[in-house]
Design a protein around this motif. Structure first.
Motif, PDB file in Angstrom:
ATOM      1  N   MET A  24     -13.651  22.102  29.065  1.00 39.06           N
ATOM      2  CA  MET A  24     -15.153  22.251  29.040  1.00 39.06           C
ATOM      3  C   MET A  24     -15.260  22.693  27.636  1.00 39.06           C
ATOM      4  O   MET A  24     -14.706  23.981  27.267  1.00 39.06           O
ATOM      5  N   LYS A  25     -15.994  22.348  26.764  1.00 44.20           N
ATOM      6  CA  LYS A  25     -16.397  22.893  25.552  1.00 44.20           C
ATOM      7  C   LYS A  25     -17.796  23.947  25.720  1.00 44.20           C
ATOM      8  O   LYS A  25     -18.618  23.687  26.211  1.00 44.20           O
ATOM      9  N   LEU A  26     -17.317  25.129  25.015  1.00 41.35           N
ATOM     10  CA  LEU A  26     -18.289  26.068  24.820  1.00 41.35           C
ATOM     11  C   LEU A  26     -19.530  25.417  23.774  1.00 41.35           C
ATOM     12  O   LEU A  26     -19.085  25.221  22.703  1.00 41.35           O
ATOM     13  N   ARG A  27     -20.852  25.418  24.250  1.00 45.17           N
ATOM     14  CA  ARG A  27     -21.910  24.672  23.291  1.00 45.17           C
ATOM     15  C   ARG A  27     -23.083  25.941  23.111  1.00 45.17           C
ATOM     16  O   ARG A  27     -23.342  26.796  24.000  1.00 45.17           O
ATOM     17  N   ASN A  28     -23.672  25.832  22.067  1.00 43.27           N
ATOM     18  CA  ASN A  28     -24.869  26.501  21.853  1.00 43.27           C
ATOM     19  C   ASN A  28     -24.666  27.894  21.863  1.00 43.27           C
ATOM     20  O   ASN A  28     -25.586  28.694  22.507  1.00 43.27           O
ATOM     21  N   ILE A  29     -23.599  28.709  21.501  1.00 45.03           N
ATOM     22  CA  ILE A  29     -23.481  30.081  21.418  1.00 45.03           C
ATOM     23  C   ILE A  29     -24.158  30.438  20.196  1.00 45.03           C
ATOM     24  O   ILE A  29     -23.300  30.588  19.014  1.00 45.03           O
ATOM     25  N   ILE A  30     -25.135  31.164  20.063  1.00 36.33           N
ATOM     26  CA  ILE A  30     -25.967  31.557  19.099  1.00 36.33           C
ATOM     27  C   ILE A  30     -25.591  32.991  18.959  1.00 36.33           C
ATOM     28  O   ILE A  30     -26.776  33.657  18.887  1.00 36.33           O
ATOM     29  N   ILE A  31     -24.586  33.464  18.851  1.00 37.98           N
ATOM     30  CA  ILE A  31     -24.332  34.844  18.697  1.00 37.98           C
ATOM     31  C   ILE A  31     -23.318  34.851  17.453  1.00 37.98           C
ATOM     32  O   ILE A  31     -22.196  34.437  17.424  1.00 37.98           O
ATOM     33  N   SER A  32     -23.825  35.744  16.447  1.00 33.19           N
ATOM     34  CA  SER A  32     -22.783  35.831  15.219  1.00 33.19           C
ATOM     35  C   SER A  32     -21.974  36.990  15.439  1.00 33.19           C
ATOM     36  O   SER A  32     -20.676  37.029  15.345  1.00 33.19           O
ATOM     37  N   ILE A  33     -22.381  38.020  15.661  1.00 32.19           N
ATOM     38  CA  ILE A  33     -21.634  39.467  15.913  1.00 32.19           C
ATOM     39  C   ILE A  33     -22.434  40.346  16.885  1.00 32.19           C
ATOM     40  O   ILE A  33     -23.646  40.418  16.745  1.00 32.19           O
ATOM     41  N   ILE A  34     -21.529  40.800  17.880  1.00 32.86           N
ATOM     42  CA  ILE A  34     -22.256  41.516  19.122  1.00 32.86           C
ATOM     43  C   ILE A  34     -21.413  42.963  18.815  1.00 32.86           C
ATOM     44  O   ILE A  34     -20.127  43.031  18.788  1.00 32.86           O
ATOM     45  N   THR A  35     -22.181  43.770  18.791  1.00 37.42           N
ATOM     46  CA  THR A  35     -21.557  45.369  18.927  1.00 37.42           C
ATOM     47  C   THR A  35     -21.578  45.814  20.505  1.00 37.42           C
ATOM     48  O   THR A  35     -22.854  45.987  21.024  1.00 37.42           O
ATOM     49  N   GLU A  37     -11.652  32.728  36.818  1.00 35.70           N
ATOM     50  CA  GLU A  37     -11.840  31.174  37.268  1.00 35.70           C
ATOM     51  C   GLU A  37     -11.449  30.045  36.362  1.00 35.70           C
ATOM     52  O   GLU A  37     -11.078  28.849  36.901  1.00 35.70           O
ATOM     53  N   ALA A  38     -12.259  30.120  35.401  1.00 33.78           N
ATOM     54  CA  ALA A  38     -12.011  28.986  34.170  1.00 33.78           C
ATOM     55  C   ALA A  38     -10.348  28.765  33.958  1.00 33.78           C
ATOM     56  O   ALA A  38      -9.812  27.620  33.745  1.00 33.78           O
ATOM     57  N   TRP A  39      -9.902  29.891  33.617  1.00 36.04           N
ATOM     58  CA  TRP A  39      -8.521  29.740  33.351  1.00 36.04           C
ATOM     59  C   TRP A  39      -7.764  29.310  34.466  1.00 36.04           C
ATOM     60  O   TRP A  39      -6.858  28.396  34.263  1.00 36.04           O
ATOM     61  N   GLN A  40      -7.912  29.442  35.672  1.00 36.19           N
ATOM     62  CA  GLN A  40      -7.133  28.868  36.998  1.00 36.19           C
ATOM     63  C   GLN A  40      -7.556  27.552  36.964  1.00 36.19           C
ATOM     64  O   GLN A  40      -6.649  26.718  37.565  1.00 36.19           O
ATOM     65  N   ALA A  41      -8.858  26.953  36.540  1.00 39.96           N
ATOM     66  CA  ALA A  41      -9.254  25.583  36.558  1.00 39.96           C
ATOM     67  C   ALA A  41      -8.423  24.847  35.489  1.00 39.96           C
ATOM     68  O   ALA A  41      -8.699  23.657  35.309  1.00 39.96           O
TER      69      ALA A  41
END
Length: 333
Positions: free
Chosen positions: A1-12, A77-81
């Motif tokens: 599954m591709k991660l899409r539309n993650i509109i975060i550049s930097i998060i503290t 869960e994603a890893w197990q999948a």
């Protein structure tokens, strides 16, 4: 599954914040090096000071980290999948609360999962950058074999790589020099890097991890080294090397394995796997680490058991997503 539309550049986010003092911190006598390789290429990590305040978001606790991971589908869960794509979530530092508070408030399973997920992207990124150098090295090597000469830019770059990877040379570019570089400029399997980081830092709870992002117990000498409580004076004014970021610690660890004479066997095992078209695994390379600890072969067997018990072998198949990076930076308070 591709991660899409993650509109975060930097998060503290306030996360992994640890300072547990140990009388005999693991990894103190781990590196058979008489000097620490401190030369990390500048592109190994974006400088935190360069970040714009408007790009930062202050979170509250490790739960913020879990919420972010959920949004990115970076979950057990994603890893197990069978999903092996990992987001570019770069944890900048351990911080001061992880060892004293947070790691004690959660279950052992959650502590391990957070630790591995926090370190994995940094390890994959360090390998990614090594492979960039390896790919350029291959092109230059091929050109040299064809023409017996190099452009000025390629020559300068190669000689810098020679210095970084501690290949003996008289500043003459030779076939033998290329062959030695080819053995050294290569990846460290994530399963091995994860296993050693957990072992050497006590799952990130050692005071060296908290105060200096020291995840692999690499030695350093002089006043800038973090001193152990029970320093063995007959070994000199030694301590544990501190790093400005976790990325620097990971990259220095890989550079150490790729350069020091103590780990020539590891590099030999890796080169043989390469030449035979076989997968480079942490289990295979662990056999070349008998000199990483004063415990020798028992350290190797313990490390292998730890990797097996925590099911780290599949991490050797993990890869980073193409999405923008997210930098996780512990808040000051």
């Amino acid at each position: 599954m591709k991660l899409r539309n993650i509109i975060i550049s930097i998060i503290t986010i306030v996360i992994f914040s640890g300072c547990a003092t140990k009388k005999n911190p693991k990894g103190l006598a781990s590196v058979a090096s008489d000097t620490l390789v401190n030369t990390i290429p500048q592109n190994y990590m974006k400088t935190v000071d360069d970040l714009d305040d408007s790009q930062k978001y202050i979170g509250g606790s490790y739960k913020d980290m879990l919420d972010l991971f959920e949004k990115l589908n970076y979950t057990p869960e994603a890893w197990q999948a069978g999903i092996r794509e990992i987001p570019r979530v770069y944890l900048v530092a351990v911080g001061e609360r992880w060892g004293t508070t947070t790691s004690k408030e959660i279950t052992t399973l959650n502590k391990k999962q957070l630790f591995f997920r926090g370190l994995a992207p940094l390890i994959l990124h360090a390998n990614e950058l090594i492979l960039q150098d390896r790919n350029r090295l291959e092109k230059i090597k091929t050109s040299f074999q064809r023409n017996n000469s190099l452009s000025e830019n390629d020559s300068i770059w190669i000689l810098k790589l020679v210095k970084l990877y501690k290949v003996k040379t008289d500043d003459q570019i030779t076939e033998a020099m290329f062959e030695e570089l080819w053995k050294r400029v290569d990846i460290i399997p994530p399963s091995l890097a994860l296993g050693q980081s957990a072992t050497e830092s006590g799952w990130g709870t050692s005071r060296f991890a908290a105060q200096g992002n020291a995840m692999y117990g690499q030695w350093a000498w002089g006043e800038n080294a973090m001193k152990p409580e029970n320093q063995r004076t007959h070994l000199g004014n030694y301590g544990v090397a501190a790093f400005g970021s976790l990325q620097e610690s990971v990259s220095a660890y890989m550079l150490n394995l790729n350069t020091h004479n103590a780990y020539a066997e590891l590099r030999k095992i890796r080169a043989n796997l390469r030449s035979n078209g076989k997968k480079i695994t942490g289990m295979a390379l662990a056999d070349g680490l008998s000199r990483y600890s004063e415990h020798g072969e028992s350290y190797v067997q313990s490390l292998k058991s730890m990797m097996e018990y925590n099911r780290l072998n599949p991490t050797d198949d993990a890869y980073l997503s193409n999405n923008p990076p997210i930098f996780l930076i512990p808040a000051a308070n």
